[in-house]
Design a protein around this motif. Structure first.
Motif, PDB file in Angstrom:
ATOM      1  N   LYS A 131       1.113   9.230  24.273  1.00 14.45           N
ATOM      2  CA  LYS A 131       1.761   8.731  25.495  1.00 14.45           C
ATOM      3  C   LYS A 131       3.277   8.774  25.281  1.00 14.45           C
ATOM      4  O   LYS A 131       3.791   8.122  24.360  1.00 14.45           O
ATOM      5  CB  LYS A 131       1.315   7.303  25.776  1.00 14.45           C
ATOM      6  N   PRO A 132       3.987   9.529  26.101  1.00 11.81           N
ATOM      7  CA  PRO A 132       5.434   9.626  25.869  1.00 11.81           C
ATOM      8  C   PRO A 132       6.179   8.338  26.222  1.00 11.81           C
ATOM      9  O   PRO A 132       5.675   7.518  26.971  1.00 11.81           O
ATOM     10  CB  PRO A 132       5.877  10.780  26.773  1.00 11.81           C
ATOM     11  N   ASP A 133       7.374   8.204  25.669  1.00 12.95           N
ATOM     12  CA  ASP A 133       8.298   7.093  25.966  1.00 12.95           C
ATOM     13  C   ASP A 133       7.738   5.707  25.649  1.00 12.95           C
ATOM     14  O   ASP A 133       8.136   4.728  26.257  1.00 12.95           O
ATOM     15  CB  ASP A 133       8.741   7.151  27.442  1.00 12.95           C
ATOM     16  N   SER A 134       6.811   5.620  24.704  1.00  8.48           N
ATOM     17  CA  SER A 134       6.260   4.303  24.346  1.00  8.48           C
ATOM     18  C   SER A 134       7.263   3.541  23.488  1.00  8.48           C
ATOM     19  O   SER A 134       8.109   4.141  22.811  1.00  8.48           O
ATOM     20  CB  SER A 134       4.976   4.465  23.532  1.00  8.48           C
ATOM     21  N   ASN A 135       7.078   2.244  23.479  1.00  7.33           N
ATOM     22  CA  ASN A 135       7.936   1.430  22.629  1.00  7.33           C
ATOM     23  C   ASN A 135       7.587   1.651  21.154  1.00  7.33           C
ATOM     24  O   ASN A 135       8.469   1.713  20.302  1.00  7.33           O
ATOM     25  CB  ASN A 135       7.745  -0.044  23.004  1.00  7.33           C
ATOM     26  N   ILE A 136       6.284   1.792  20.883  1.00  5.81           N
ATOM     27  CA  ILE A 136       5.829   1.944  19.490  1.00  5.81           C
ATOM     28  C   ILE A 136       4.961   3.185  19.340  1.00  5.81           C
ATOM     29  O   ILE A 136       4.086   3.447  20.166  1.00  5.81           O
ATOM     30  CB  ILE A 136       5.016   0.697  19.060  1.00  5.81           C
ATOM     31  N   VAL A 137       5.235   3.928  18.271  1.00  5.85           N
ATOM     32  CA  VAL A 137       4.319   4.993  17.864  1.00  5.85           C
ATOM     33  C   VAL A 137       3.630   4.470  16.606  1.00  5.85           C
ATOM     34  O   VAL A 137       4.292   4.112  15.631  1.00  5.85           O
ATOM     35  CB  VAL A 137       5.066   6.313  17.571  1.00  5.85           C
ATOM     36  N   TYR A 138       2.300   4.392  16.659  1.00  7.68           N
ATOM     37  CA  TYR A 138       1.547   3.767  15.571  1.00  7.68           C
ATOM     38  C   TYR A 138       0.846   4.837  14.744  1.00  7.68           C
ATOM     39  O   TYR A 138       0.033   5.601  15.266  1.00  7.68           O
ATOM     40  CB  TYR A 138       0.526   2.799  16.173  1.00  7.68           C
ATOM     41  N   VAL A 139       1.191   4.895  13.444  1.00  4.30           N
ATOM     42  CA  VAL A 139       0.581   5.896  12.565  1.00  4.30           C
ATOM     43  C   VAL A 139      -0.227   5.200  11.472  1.00  4.30           C
ATOM     44  O   VAL A 139       0.060   4.058  11.115  1.00  4.30           O
ATOM     45  CB  VAL A 139       1.640   6.841  11.938  1.00  4.30           C
ATOM     46  N   ILE A 140      -1.221   5.905  10.966  1.00  2.81           N
ATOM     47  CA  ILE A 140      -2.194   5.221  10.106  1.00  2.81           C
ATOM     48  C   ILE A 140      -2.489   5.989   8.818  1.00  2.81           C
ATOM     49  O   ILE A 140      -2.002   7.095   8.610  1.00  2.81           O
ATOM     50  CB  ILE A 140      -3.523   5.009  10.868  1.00  2.81           C
ATOM     51  N   ASN A 141      -3.332   5.365   8.032  1.00  2.00           N
ATOM     52  CA  ASN A 141      -3.825   5.963   6.797  1.00  2.00           C
ATOM     53  C   ASN A 141      -5.135   6.702   7.135  1.00  2.00           C
ATOM     54  O   ASN A 141      -6.012   6.110   7.776  1.00  2.00           O
ATOM     55  CB  ASN A 141      -4.090   4.818   5.812  1.00  2.00           C
ATOM     56  N   PRO A 142      -5.294   7.942   6.721  1.00  2.00           N
ATOM     57  CA  PRO A 142      -6.509   8.695   7.077  1.00  2.00           C
ATOM     58  C   PRO A 142      -7.805   7.994   6.663  1.00  2.00           C
ATOM     59  O   PRO A 142      -8.858   8.246   7.234  1.00  2.00           O
ATOM     60  CB  PRO A 142      -6.331  10.010   6.323  1.00  2.00           C
ATOM     61  N   ARG A 143      -7.704   7.152   5.643  1.00  2.00           N
ATOM     62  CA  ARG A 143      -8.876   6.368   5.236  1.00  2.00           C
ATOM     63  C   ARG A 143      -9.460   5.612   6.431  1.00  2.00           C
ATOM     64  O   ARG A 143     -10.674   5.456   6.563  1.00  2.00           O
ATOM     65  CB  ARG A 143      -8.454   5.390   4.127  1.00  2.00           C
ATOM     66  N   GLU A 144      -8.591   5.166   7.318  1.00  2.00           N
ATOM     67  CA  GLU A 144      -9.044   4.361   8.448  1.00  2.00           C
ATOM     68  C   GLU A 144      -9.915   5.196   9.392  1.00  2.00           C
ATOM     69  O   GLU A 144     -10.894   4.713   9.939  1.00  2.00           O
ATOM     70  CB  GLU A 144      -7.835   3.796   9.193  1.00  2.00           C
ATOM     71  N   ILE A 145      -9.539   6.435   9.576  1.00  2.00           N
ATOM     72  CA  ILE A 145     -10.312   7.323  10.442  1.00  2.00           C
ATOM     73  C   ILE A 145     -11.608   7.726   9.745  1.00  2.00           C
ATOM     74  O   ILE A 145     -12.685   7.683  10.320  1.00  2.00           O
ATOM     75  CB  ILE A 145      -9.491   8.604  10.755  1.00  2.00           C
ATOM     76  N   LYS A 146     -11.473   8.069   8.488  1.00  2.00           N
ATOM     77  CA  LYS A 146     -12.601   8.677   7.787  1.00  2.00           C
ATOM     78  C   LYS A 146     -13.629   7.638   7.329  1.00  2.00           C
ATOM     79  O   LYS A 146     -14.820   7.886   7.400  1.00  2.00           O
ATOM     80  CB  LYS A 146     -12.070   9.455   6.583  1.00  2.00           C
ATOM     81  N   HIS A 147     -13.144   6.489   6.849  1.00  2.00           N
ATOM     82  CA  HIS A 147     -14.094   5.565   6.216  1.00  2.00           C
ATOM     83  C   HIS A 147     -14.262   4.232   6.926  1.00  2.00           C
ATOM     84  O   HIS A 147     -15.328   3.622   6.822  1.00  2.00           O
ATOM     85  CB  HIS A 147     -13.675   5.305   4.765  1.00  2.00           C
ATOM     86  N   ASP A 148     -13.224   3.732   7.539  1.00  2.00           N
ATOM     87  CA  ASP A 148     -13.374   2.399   8.125  1.00  2.00           C
ATOM     88  C   ASP A 148     -12.476   2.221   9.349  1.00  2.00           C
ATOM     89  O   ASP A 148     -11.412   1.611   9.279  1.00  2.00           O
ATOM     90  CB  ASP A 148     -13.037   1.330   7.076  1.00  2.00           C
ATOM     91  N   PRO A 149     -12.908   2.727  10.475  1.00  2.14           N
ATOM     92  CA  PRO A 149     -12.047   2.668  11.671  1.00  2.14           C
ATOM     93  C   PRO A 149     -11.917   1.267  12.255  1.00  2.14           C
ATOM     94  O   PRO A 149     -11.185   1.080  13.230  1.00  2.14           O
ATOM     95  CB  PRO A 149     -12.729   3.626  12.655  1.00  2.14           C
ATOM     96  N   ARG A 150     -12.585   0.284  11.651  1.00  3.27           N
ATOM     97  CA  ARG A 150     -12.451  -1.072  12.201  1.00  3.27           C
ATOM     98  C   ARG A 150     -11.011  -1.554  12.159  1.00  3.27           C
ATOM     99  O   ARG A 150     -10.595  -2.345  13.000  1.00  3.27           O
ATOM    100  CB  ARG A 150     -13.327  -2.050  11.402  1.00  3.27           C
ATOM    101  N   SER A 151     -10.242  -1.059  11.181  1.00  3.70           N
ATOM    102  CA  SER A 151      -8.831  -1.506  11.113  1.00  3.70           C
ATOM    103  C   SER A 151      -8.030  -0.945  12.298  1.00  3.70           C
ATOM    104  O   SER A 151      -7.056  -1.557  12.725  1.00  3.70           O
ATOM    105  CB  SER A 151      -8.200  -1.104   9.778  1.00  3.70           C
ATOM    106  N   ILE A 152      -8.453   0.204  12.805  1.00  7.28           N
ATOM    107  CA  ILE A 152      -7.775   0.746  14.004  1.00  7.28           C
ATOM    108  C   ILE A 152      -8.088  -0.170  15.188  1.00  7.28           C
ATOM    109  O   ILE A 152      -7.206  -0.515  15.982  1.00  7.28           O
ATOM    110  CB  ILE A 152      -8.252   2.189  14.291  1.00  7.28           C
ATOM    111  N   LEU A 153      -9.331  -0.581  15.250  1.00  5.26           N
ATOM    112  CA  LEU A 153      -9.726  -1.491  16.327  1.00  5.26           C
ATOM    113  C   LEU A 153      -8.967  -2.817  16.213  1.00  5.26           C
ATOM    114  O   LEU A 153      -8.474  -3.350  17.210  1.00  5.26           O
ATOM    115  CB  LEU A 153     -11.247  -1.731  16.253  1.00  5.26           C
ATOM    116  N   ASP A 154      -8.855  -3.315  14.986  1.00  4.95           N
ATOM    117  CA  ASP A 154      -8.137  -4.586  14.794  1.00  4.95           C
ATOM    118  C   ASP A 154      -6.687  -4.472  15.260  1.00  4.95           C
ATOM    119  O   ASP A 154      -6.162  -5.361  15.928  1.00  4.95           O
ATOM    120  CB  ASP A 154      -8.173  -4.992  13.311  1.00  4.95           C
ATOM    121  N   ALA A 155      -6.053  -3.352  14.878  1.00  2.00           N
ATOM    122  CA  ALA A 155      -4.655  -3.160  15.305  1.00  2.00           C
ATOM    123  C   ALA A 155      -4.596  -3.048  16.830  1.00  2.00           C
ATOM    124  O   ALA A 155      -3.694  -3.616  17.476  1.00  2.00           O
ATOM    125  CB  ALA A 155      -4.074  -1.909  14.647  1.00  2.00           C
TER     126      ALA A 155
END
Ligand code: SF4
Ligand code: SF4
Lengths: 288, 229
Positions: A190-214
């Motif tokens: 989404k362009p022009d957002s206040n925050i761009v949120y980047v993550i650790n690939p572990r979150e995608i591959k092994h435990d996406p619950r932390s993405i949900l928590d964020a």
């Protein structure tokens, strides 16, 4: 390719040649100034964990690199090599031995640096030595694999874009159901957002619950944020293998995406090294 | 005074000094030719420090044994360091006083001060030789230059102790040995690890600048929330 003692292997020669390009004055100072006083010995956690083994002493480890510097770049070592313990590398086996020291016996934590009366900074030239070995493809297997994924796929776990996007969409559904709000979103690109949120690939591959928590936190805070579809890996194995180019490329991808999306702030998820590496490995000198 | 002693007190020392200065000049020139590494990350930290503060702190650490864990936890080693280096200063000074200001040595008080300094340094030197040989950690990191430099300095202190009264009535052997050792020392230093002091201001400045920029130096002794920016 290995070689006999008198002729140097291709990789060993490359390591020596590249050392001359990578040395900085700060490193040369540290390589020249050590007086072998041993004041740094007890500050190293490897020494404390391996009592009675002097090969873990910071100065001992530093000397494995220092001997090459002295032999090839400092004339005291060229003229009186034995006198100042200068030496060279000739075979790939010797490079493997060096690898075990610079990757396996030092974490570049710099405790010895802050405890050295002379201001010798082993971590800086240990990182350089890692980079030299990495340049000729010599590094621990795990690091090599991950670095390759970062170079080729763009993230350290080789997650493909469609899998990444699919996982975020799955977490978005979870968010909607947990928040009981069908309009709740995890915005991507989404362009022009206040925050761009980047993550650790572990979150995608092994435990996406932390993405949900964020996402829940962002939702509760009503934050205007987005996750990028590329340049989202904030981990950086250039920090570990000493490959400055990889370090710059990985951190650069993150900043490139922030610039492309015109994001105002970059927020990094939990990681032992991600914040530091994203901050310091980028070599583009852009404002951040 | 024999011609030989006169020669070793004057001409030999002057030649040695010129040689030392020349090699130092070449070393510094060589050192400064290496490109200065650039900082890659933006300035970090709480904003209560900066590269200049870091440099000052880093350079001053040598006089603050409480600031570094290594010296704080080994006060005896730090005391040895002080005594040893004071001995070097005293012995070098003596090598100038004998030929150029021998009048100073008519004061027995002054001679005693010099002798206490170089005598204590000599004892520390012996202790350091024993440590270098007997401590497996130090032995493992020692080069022939490390051993030789230490033995050279320790013997030099011993002869400085004996030469301090500047009395050649019993023979010139001691004085001659002291000046020959001084000349050899001056010529050997630039090639050995004894020249570490040449790099010291650089290494400490660069490290201080770097850590100052990262908010590490001066090391903070209170919680971050109490730090004013
Ligand atoms: S790195 Fe520093 S503390 Fe360690 S042996 Fe060398 S001079 Fe001494
Ligand atoms: S940088 Fe850390 S791990 Fe490496 S030698 Fe120094 S104290 Fe040990």
């Amino acid at each position: 390719m290995s070689s006999t003692k008198n002729e140097r292997s291709y990789k060993a020669q490359k390591v020596i040649d590249r050392m001359g390009q990578k040395l900085t004055r700060q490193m040369v100072g540290s390589l020249t100034a050590c007086v072998h006083c041993g004041m740094c010995t007890d500050s190293c956690h490897y020494v404390l964990a391996n009592p009675g083994d002097p090969t873990f002493a910071p100065a001992y480890k530093a000397d494995r690199i220092r001997r090459l510097f002295k032999r090839h770049y400092d004339w005291t070592g060229k003229v009186f090599p034995k006198w100042v313990k200068a030496g060279s590398v000739f075979t790939d086996e010797e490079l493997q031995e060096l690898k075990d020291i610079v990757f396996g016996k030092c974490t570049n934590c710099r405790r010895c640096t802050v405890n050295c009366p002379m201001g010798v900074d082993l971590a800086t030239f240990n990182r350089m030595a890692r980079g030299l070995l990495c340049y000729v493809g010599i590094m621990p297997e795990g690091v090599e694999y991950v670095a390759k994924e970062q170079w080729e796929i763009g993230n350290q776990m080789g997650v493909l874009k469609e899998d990444y996007v699919e996982t975020i969409e799955w977490q978005e559904e979870e968010l909607q159901s947990e928040m009981e709000d069908p309009t709740a979103k995890i915005p991507i690109d989404k362009p022009d957002s206040n925050i761009v949120y980047v993550i650790n690939p572990r979150e995608i591959k092994h435990d996406p619950r932390s993405i949900l928590d964020a996402a829940k936190i962002f939702y509760a805070a009503g934050e205007d944020y987005t996750m990028p579809s590329e340049g989202w890996d904030m981990t950086n194995f250039g920090l570990f293998n000493g490959d400055d180019e990889l370090g710059g490329a990985v951190a650069g991808r993150v900043y490139d995406k922030v610039d492309e999306l015109r994001g105002k702030k970059l927020v990094i998820s939990e990681c032992g090294h991600g914040y530091r590496s994203t901050r310091c490995e980028d070599t583009s000198k852009r404002e951040r | 005074m024999s011609n030989l002693l006169h020669l070793s007190e004057h001409t030999l020392q002057e030649v040695a000094l010129v040689l030392m200065a020349t090699v130092y000049y070449l070393r510094i020139r060589w050192f400064l030719k290496w490109p200065l590494g650039k900082e890659r990350q933006p300035a970090t930290g709480l904003g209560d420090t900066n590269p200049k503060k870091g440099e000052r702190y880093s350079l001053g650490l040598i006089a603050k044994p409480w600031a570094m864990e290594s010296t704080r936890s080994k006060p005896f080693m730090y005391a040895q360091f002080v005594v040893f280096h004071l001995g070097v200063v005293a012995s070098i000074t003596l090598s100038f006083i004998i030929p150029y200001g021998p009048g100073l040595l008519t004061s027995s008080m002054f001679v005693s001060v010099i002798q206490v300094l170089v005598g204590a340094a000599c004892i520390v030197g012996v202790m350091r030789i024993i440590r270098r040989i007997s401590n497996p950690y130090i032995r493992a990191i020692s080069s022939p230059d490390d051993h030789f430099s230490l033995i050279l300095l320790t013997s030099w202190f011993a002869f400085a102790f004996l030469a301090a009264p500047n009395d050649i009535s019993g023979g010139e052997g001691i004085m001659l040995t002291y000046f020959l050792l001084t000349a050899f020392f001056l010529m050997y230093v630039p090639f050995s690890k004894i020249s570490h002091y040449l790099y010291y201001p650089f290494t400490r400045t660069y490290l201080g600048r770097h850590f100052g920029r990262r908010g590490v130096f001066p090391i903070r002794r209170k919680p971050a929330y109490q730090v004013s920016k």
